[in-house]
Write a protein that holds these residues in place. Structure first.
Motif, mmCIF file in Angstrom:
data_model
loop_
_atom_site.group_PDB
_atom_site.id
_atom_site.type_symbol
_atom_site.label_atom_id
_atom_site.label_comp_id
_atom_site.label_asym_id
_atom_site.label_seq_id
_atom_site.Cartn_x
_atom_site.Cartn_y
_atom_site.Cartn_z
ATOM 1 N N THR A 289 -26.380 3.009 29.101
ATOM 2 C CA THR A 289 -26.521 1.552 29.054
ATOM 3 C C THR A 289 -25.359 0.884 28.321
ATOM 4 O O THR A 289 -25.309 -0.341 28.250
ATOM 5 N N VAL A 290 -24.437 1.685 27.784
ATOM 6 C CA VAL A 290 -23.328 1.133 27.000
ATOM 7 C C VAL A 290 -22.392 0.293 27.873
ATOM 8 O O VAL A 290 -21.898 -0.747 27.452
ATOM 9 N N GLY A 291 -22.151 0.762 29.111
ATOM 10 C CA GLY A 291 -21.261 0.025 30.006
ATOM 11 C C GLY A 291 -19.796 0.312 29.789
ATOM 12 O O GLY A 291 -18.937 -0.469 30.197
ATOM 13 N N ASN A 292 -19.484 1.446 29.136
ATOM 14 C CA ASN A 292 -18.095 1.822 28.884
ATOM 15 C C ASN A 292 -17.968 3.332 29.049
ATOM 16 O O ASN A 292 -18.586 4.100 28.302
ATOM 17 N N ASP A 293 -17.194 3.767 30.044
ATOM 18 C CA ASP A 293 -17.075 5.199 30.343
ATOM 19 C C ASP A 293 -16.460 5.989 29.196
ATOM 20 O O ASP A 293 -16.805 7.158 28.991
ATOM 21 N N TYR A 294 -15.538 5.372 28.462
ATOM 22 C CA TYR A 294 -14.874 6.063 27.358
ATOM 23 C C TYR A 294 -15.880 6.416 26.258
ATOM 24 O O TYR A 294 -15.887 7.537 25.734
ATOM 25 N N ILE A 295 -16.750 5.478 25.926
ATOM 26 C CA ILE A 295 -17.783 5.729 24.917
ATOM 27 C C ILE A 295 -18.823 6.703 25.458
ATOM 28 O O ILE A 295 -19.252 7.632 24.756
ATOM 29 N N ASP A 296 -19.215 6.506 26.705
ATOM 30 C CA ASP A 296 -20.209 7.380 27.334
ATOM 31 C C ASP A 296 -19.763 8.839 27.307
ATOM 32 O O ASP A 296 -20.550 9.744 26.986
ATOM 33 N N GLN A 297 -18.500 9.094 27.621
ATOM 34 C CA GLN A 297 -17.984 10.462 27.681
ATOM 35 C C GLN A 297 -18.110 11.188 26.338
ATOM 36 O O GLN A 297 -18.333 12.404 26.294
ATOM 37 N N GLN A 298 -17.972 10.455 25.250
ATOM 38 C CA GLN A 298 -17.992 11.082 23.930
ATOM 39 C C GLN A 298 -19.370 11.632 23.556
ATOM 40 O O GLN A 298 -19.484 12.480 22.666
ATOM 41 N N PHE A 299 -20.405 11.192 24.266
ATOM 42 C CA PHE A 299 -21.742 11.710 23.995
ATOM 43 C C PHE A 299 -21.915 13.143 24.488
ATOM 44 O O PHE A 299 -22.905 13.789 24.154
ATOM 45 N N ASP A 300 -20.969 13.649 25.272
ATOM 46 C CA ASP A 300 -20.999 15.062 25.657
ATOM 47 C C ASP A 300 -20.864 15.954 24.425
ATOM 48 O O ASP A 300 -21.321 17.106 24.438
ATOM 49 N N ASN A 301 -20.257 15.433 23.363
ATOM 50 C CA ASN A 301 -20.147 16.175 22.100
ATOM 51 C C ASN A 301 -21.235 15.771 21.108
ATOM 52 O O ASN A 301 -21.697 16.591 20.320
ATOM 53 N N VAL A 302 -21.630 14.498 21.170
ATOM 54 C CA VAL A 302 -22.617 13.991 20.212
ATOM 55 C C VAL A 302 -23.993 14.618 20.436
ATOM 56 O O VAL A 302 -24.657 15.052 19.482
ATOM 57 N N ILE A 303 -24.435 14.681 21.681
ATOM 58 C CA ILE A 303 -25.791 15.159 21.978
ATOM 59 C C ILE A 303 -25.995 16.623 21.559
ATOM 60 O O ILE A 303 -26.996 16.932 20.895
ATOM 61 N N PRO A 304 -25.073 17.557 21.891
ATOM 62 C CA PRO A 304 -25.251 18.938 21.381
ATOM 63 C C PRO A 304 -25.226 19.003 19.856
ATOM 64 O O PRO A 304 -25.932 19.818 19.253
ATOM 65 N N PHE A 305 -24.436 18.132 19.230
ATOM 66 C CA PHE A 305 -24.347 18.083 17.766
ATOM 67 C C PHE A 305 -25.688 17.687 17.157
ATOM 68 O O PHE A 305 -26.164 18.306 16.194
ATOM 69 N N VAL A 306 -26.335 16.666 17.725
ATOM 70 C CA VAL A 306 -27.636 16.206 17.229
ATOM 71 C C VAL A 306 -28.721 17.218 17.579
ATOM 72 O O VAL A 306 -29.621 17.486 16.779
ATOM 73 N N ARG A 307 -28.635 17.805 18.787
ATOM 74 C CA ARG A 307 -29.628 18.797 19.198
ATOM 75 C C ARG A 307 -29.618 20.007 18.268
ATOM 76 O O ARG A 307 -30.642 20.674 18.065
ATOM 77 N N ALA A 308 -28.452 20.304 17.675
ATOM 78 C CA ALA A 308 -28.323 21.449 16.766
ATOM 79 C C ALA A 308 -28.980 21.197 15.412
ATOM 80 O O ALA A 308 -28.993 22.081 14.558
ATOM 81 N N GLY A 309 -29.505 19.982 15.190
ATOM 82 C CA GLY A 309 -30.219 19.684 13.954
ATOM 83 C C GLY A 309 -29.463 18.816 12.982
ATOM 84 O O GLY A 309 -29.938 18.561 11.862
#
Length: 399
Positions: A289-309
């Protein structure tokens, strides 16, 4: 919400296949694992319906009507029937509502019926309605969704409205250049031809005028080609990614982009998390929902980081494109154990900041466009009157 065709393996080693809806492959993997299946391969299935996601205004109207009817004790089937027969409903929207109605009559849940509409409804709404079906508060959740999409519509309308004046000024600048070079400058051509030398600015203006006299249609074609070419380039993922990165780092306007993107993300994340949806699926939906591909792409690293605890605030600190207020507020929420309340408060504050940022942008854009128009007119005047005064000086010198 995308549909995936997958192949998986059971604990006993038996291979199975099927289709499942998920925000991305990470969520698909998680949902299969919850069902004691191990993902082997997956491929996204493109919808054959070709339905675009409904605009925020349509979503807001749908949610508000549904909330009102359900709260009044109207059955879901009758409520959808009333909504589908609305006078303001377009044929494509009516077709979607009628298909949902047909599925609900067969015993399918509302969220699943929405999910089957080929992307007409955003993942956020589907998740929220699924949560409401479990909690038995569909009317309250639908009202909350209506308010959320109304805010989104108002923000989009304000951004679009803020760009109308600059577009008008840009059109006027092009029109002024065409009129001056095609109709005004030829009036002085005979005088300029009698002069031995002309100032550099006058020679440049003469060249532009001569080109416009003979090849004006090429200039128009060039403008159209540049505009169409720019739009075509932005359909290329790598080019769009670079452009979106530039947008959040532009001086002055970059701050506006960051504020709007952060506001959208915070509002979506707040709605999902407060509805009891786990943080990882919430992030997977909110990123879209951000509307920006550059920001969206960075969640490929954020989500595994948060999932790891790791802490959410630490994960969002990794994102280049969000303003610091978001991560600072989330950090406080994590420390005090009130993340849901802090997310809601922060999203409201960021919506106000986004509104102020748009007003500030307009205060910069209008004078800049007027200055550009003034510089063009000044250049033409200096070129014409400079040459005329030069001719007077030559005549005076001859006497």
């Amino acid at each position: 919400m995308a549909q995936f065709k997958y192949k998986a393996q059971t604990i006993d080693g038996k291979k199975v296949s099927g289709t499942m809806n998920a925000a991305d492959q990470s969520e698909l993997h998680q949902r299969l694992r919850d069902g004691e299946l191990f993902l082997l391969s997956a491929k996204e299935v493109k919808s054959s319906k070709g339905i675009k996601q409904f605009k925020p205004k349509v979503l807001a109207d749908f949610c508000r009507q549904l909330s009102t009817l359900v709260a009044a004790g109207v059955t879901l089937v009758r409520a959808l029937n009333i909504i589908a027969r609305g006078e303001a409903v377009k044929p494509k929207e009516r077709a979607v509502y009628e298909d949902m109605l047909s599925k609900i009559r067969q015993g399918i849940a509302l969220s699943e019926a929405m999910e089957a509409q080929g992307g007409a409804f955003p993942p956020l709404m589907i998740y929220m309605f699924r949560s409401a079906e479990s909690g038995g508060n569909l009317d309250q959740v639908a009202l909350k969704m209506a308010e959320l999409y109304e805010k989104d519509h108002k923000l989009n309308t304000k951004v679009a409205g803020a760009m109308i004046y600059p577009k008008i000024l840009a059109g006027m600048i092009v029109a002024v250049i065409l009129v001056l070079t095609k109709y005004v400058m030829p009036q002085f051509q005979e005088l300029f031809e009698q002069m031995d030398t002309l100032p550099l600015s006058t020679r440049i203006l003469n060249s532009i005028s001569d080109f416009m006299q003979s090849y004006w249609y090429i200039a128009i074609i060039l403008i159209v080609v540049l505009w169409a070419g720019a739009k075509a380039l932005l359909t290329i993922a790598s080019v769009r990614l670079k452009w979106h990165k530039i947008k959040v780092h532009m001086p002055v306007f970059g701050k506006l982009q960051k504020t709007i993107c952060t506001s959208r993300f915070a509002r979506t994340l707040s709605s999902l998390y407060s509805a009891g949806i786990p943080i990882v699926p919430s992030l997977q939906i909110a990123r879209k929902t951000v509307g920006n591909d550059y920001i969206d792409q960075q969640f490929d690293n954020v989500i595994p980081f948060v999932r790891a605890g790791n802490n959410l605030s630490e994960g969002l600190d990794m994102v280049d494109g969000f303003i610091r207020k978001l991560t600072d507020s989330i950090r406080v929420g994590e420390e005090t154990g009130s993340l849901d309340n802090m997310l809601m408060t922060t999203s409201e504050a960021l919506e106000y900041d986004a509104d102020m940022a748009i007003n500030k942008m307009m205060s910069y854009v209008e004078p800049i466009m007027l200055i550009i128009m003034g510089l063009i007119l000044a250049f033409v005047m200096v070129s014409v009157f400079g040459a005329i005064y030069g001719s007077y000086d030559s005549i005076a010198g001859m006497e």
